[in-house]
Design an enzyme around this catalytic site. Sequence first.
Site, PDB file in Angstrom:
ATOM      1  N   HIS A  52       2.463  14.225   1.254  1.00  0.00           N
ATOM      2  CA  HIS A  52       1.945  15.523   0.797  1.00  0.00           C
ATOM      3  C   HIS A  52       3.016  16.554   1.137  1.00  0.00           C
ATOM      4  CE1 HIS A  52      -2.086  13.872   0.232  1.00  0.00           C
ATOM      5  NE2 HIS A  52      -1.970  13.283   1.413  1.00  0.00           N
ATOM      6  N   ASN A  74      -4.780   6.409  -7.223  1.00  0.00           N
ATOM      7  CA  ASN A  74      -5.382   7.752  -7.120  1.00  0.00           C
ATOM      8  C   ASN A  74      -4.375   8.847  -7.479  1.00  0.00           C
ATOM      9  OD1 ASN A  74      -3.979   7.110  -4.707  1.00  0.00           O
ATOM     10  ND2 ASN A  74      -5.140   8.613  -3.534  1.00  0.00           N
ATOM     11  N   PRO A 112      -5.059  14.364   3.973  1.00  0.00           N
ATOM     12  CA  PRO A 112      -4.859  13.169   4.793  1.00  0.00           C
ATOM     13  C   PRO A 112      -3.709  12.312   4.287  1.00  0.00           C
ATOM     14  CG  PRO A 112      -6.654  12.821   3.267  1.00  0.00           C
ATOM     15  CD  PRO A 112      -6.180  14.241   3.034  1.00  0.00           C
ATOM     16  N   GLY A 113      -2.921  11.797   5.201  1.00  0.00           N
ATOM     17  CA  GLY A 113      -1.866  10.866   4.802  1.00  0.00           C
ATOM     18  C   GLY A 113      -0.589  11.087   5.588  1.00  0.00           C
ATOM     19  N   HIS A 120       0.840  -1.210   0.000  1.00  0.00           N
ATOM     20  CA  HIS A 120       0.000   0.000   0.000  1.00  0.00           C
ATOM     21  C   HIS A 120       0.873   1.258   0.000  1.00  0.00           C
ATOM     22  CE1 HIS A 120      -4.054   1.791   1.427  1.00  0.00           C
ATOM     23  NE2 HIS A 120      -3.357   2.703   0.765  1.00  0.00           N
ATOM     24  N   ASP A 169       0.898   2.401   3.869  1.00  0.00           N
ATOM     25  CA  ASP A 169       0.008   3.433   3.322  1.00  0.00           C
ATOM     26  C   ASP A 169       0.774   4.757   3.212  1.00  0.00           C
ATOM     27  OD1 ASP A 169      -2.088   4.908   2.330  1.00  0.00           O
ATOM     28  OD2 ASP A 169      -3.265   4.908   4.173  1.00  0.00           O
TER      29      ASP A 169
HETATM   30  C1  NCD Z   1      -4.478   8.676   0.824  1.00  0.00           C
HETATM   31  C2  NCD Z   1      -3.703   9.581  -0.129  1.00  0.00           C
HETATM   32  O1  NCD Z   1      -3.213  10.633   0.298  1.00  0.00           O
HETATM   33  O2  NCD Z   1      -3.573   9.240  -1.300  1.00  0.00           O
HETATM   34  N1  NCD Z   1      -4.577   9.280   2.108  1.00  0.00           N
HETATM   35  C3  NCD Z   1      -4.739   8.659   3.298  1.00  0.00           C
HETATM   36  O3  NCD Z   1      -5.006   9.349   4.274  1.00  0.00           O
HETATM   37  N2  NCD Z   1      -4.614   7.353   3.430  1.00  0.00           N
HETATM   38  C4  NCD Z   1      -5.813   8.448   0.205  1.00  0.00           C
HETATM   39  C5  NCD Z   1      -6.753   7.667   1.056  1.00  0.00           C
HETATM   40  O4  NCD Z   1      -6.514   6.461   1.255  1.00  0.00           O
HETATM   41  O5  NCD Z   1      -7.748   8.224   1.501  1.00  0.00           O
HETATM   42 ZN    ZN Z   2      -6.796   4.252   1.777  1.00  0.00          ZN
END
Ligand code: NCD
Ligand code: ZN
Length: 444
Positions: free
Chosen positions: A314, A95, A329-330, A61, A310
């Site tokens: 950003h 994405n 988010p991330g 991920h 994950d």
């Molecule tokens: C992900 C992203 O920034 O691409 N962000 C996250 O908080 N995990 C997209 C997502 O999974 O919502």
């Molecule tokens: Zn996700």
Amino acid sequence: MVIDLVLSNAKIYTSSGIVTAGVAIENGRILRIAKEANLPQASHTLDLHGHLVLPGLVDMHVHLRDQQLAYKEDFVTGTSAAAAGGVTLIADMPNNIPPTTSATSLRERARLAENHIFVNTAFYSAFPEDLAQLPSIVKEKAIGFKVFLSNEIGGFDTEDNNLLTRAFTQAANLNIPVAIHAEDKKTLENAEQEVKKTCRTDVKAHLETHPAIAEMKAIQRIVQLFENTGGSLHLCHLSSAIGLTSFLAAKKQGLRITCEVTPHHLLLSNKHSKRLPRLTLVHPPIRTLEDTKALWNAVTNRQVDSIASDHAPHTIEEKTTESIWDVKPGIPGLETTLPLLLNEVNKGHLTVPDLVRMTSEVPARILKLKDRGSFKAGCYADLVVIDMKQKHEIDASRFHSKAKYSPFNGWKVKGKPIRTLVNGRLVMDEGEIVAKAGTGSIVS
Ligand code: NCD
Ligand code: ZN
């Protein structure tokens, strides 16, 4: 016969315990693991000084970005971060801009990545609006289909049960797994409407817009739609006790279902998000201590299939906006996953075999990657050398990722990846990238 490389003085985990041995590598693969006296001569030898060597991480991920989101991360920086973190294979999420949602976009993304990657890279696709295109996307080597239930990619309507069932059935027929970001869209929308009425901007307000019940509802809905397709379903980043319960119930029912958890959902809870509301902001969100305990319990009981980062980079500006509602988010995770998990091994919370199972072996199996994710003769020499005793402080300013921040910045941990080999070549040595871009392969 003179082979390419021998790793000498390696500490190796085998089914019968830890042994000191050498590893013979030829044509990018492990030829033999044996006492050094029994290995063929090699043109190069790398002395591992008794350090532990494990299969490199298969991180299923990762948001590698690049193309029009290259300002956040690109193929070079993202895969350098992976190598630095002991990750030898990443699966890239769709994405992007443009989104990976057709054979053409996938081909173009792979073409652009090819000479810029330091670790092996696989690509997910999103479902196309026109399901007739599915076979061509699989032919173009998509590793799986990713569905963001709360956040559509391209024109595919994730609220349409009929469409989802048809997509799942086709994916099953093509023998390709489906990975789900399980947060129920309607539940999030309703929660957001309620919370935003109050004009609150605190971190708890954000958490209330992503309640655990959204995870539970999404899992239950998807499981029902998936039930009769015979395919493989993978739940990304489980974050809550009730989400976990729904997953376990589906597994008990006999569904071919797997799950992943992230280091941030295991190690952070609301006390951390209170202190760092923006840097910890992620979807699904960081929840309560009880949720982390439930996730740990599942890890210990071997109910968790995989641990993935994950990695969602950003810019620091995007992470520190004045209003909490504008924060992207991330969390960047490629360079912290392994150090954090090794620290848990050193603390006695995790065993090395369980770590290897969740970070290499099972992810490779879920993604049906041949000869990857295992440390045995015949497999690719995708390896990480570890100094289990090295104490260090996580320093985000030194990340290879463009995202040079982390909610784990300043954490003192014990255990560090010190060398990474990809396809038999040394890529990372003591934190430095020492190989040419293009050492990684596009895999499927
Ligand atoms: C992900 C992203 O920034 O691409 N962000 C996250 O908080 N995990 C997209 C997502 O999974 O919502
Ligand atoms: Zn996700």
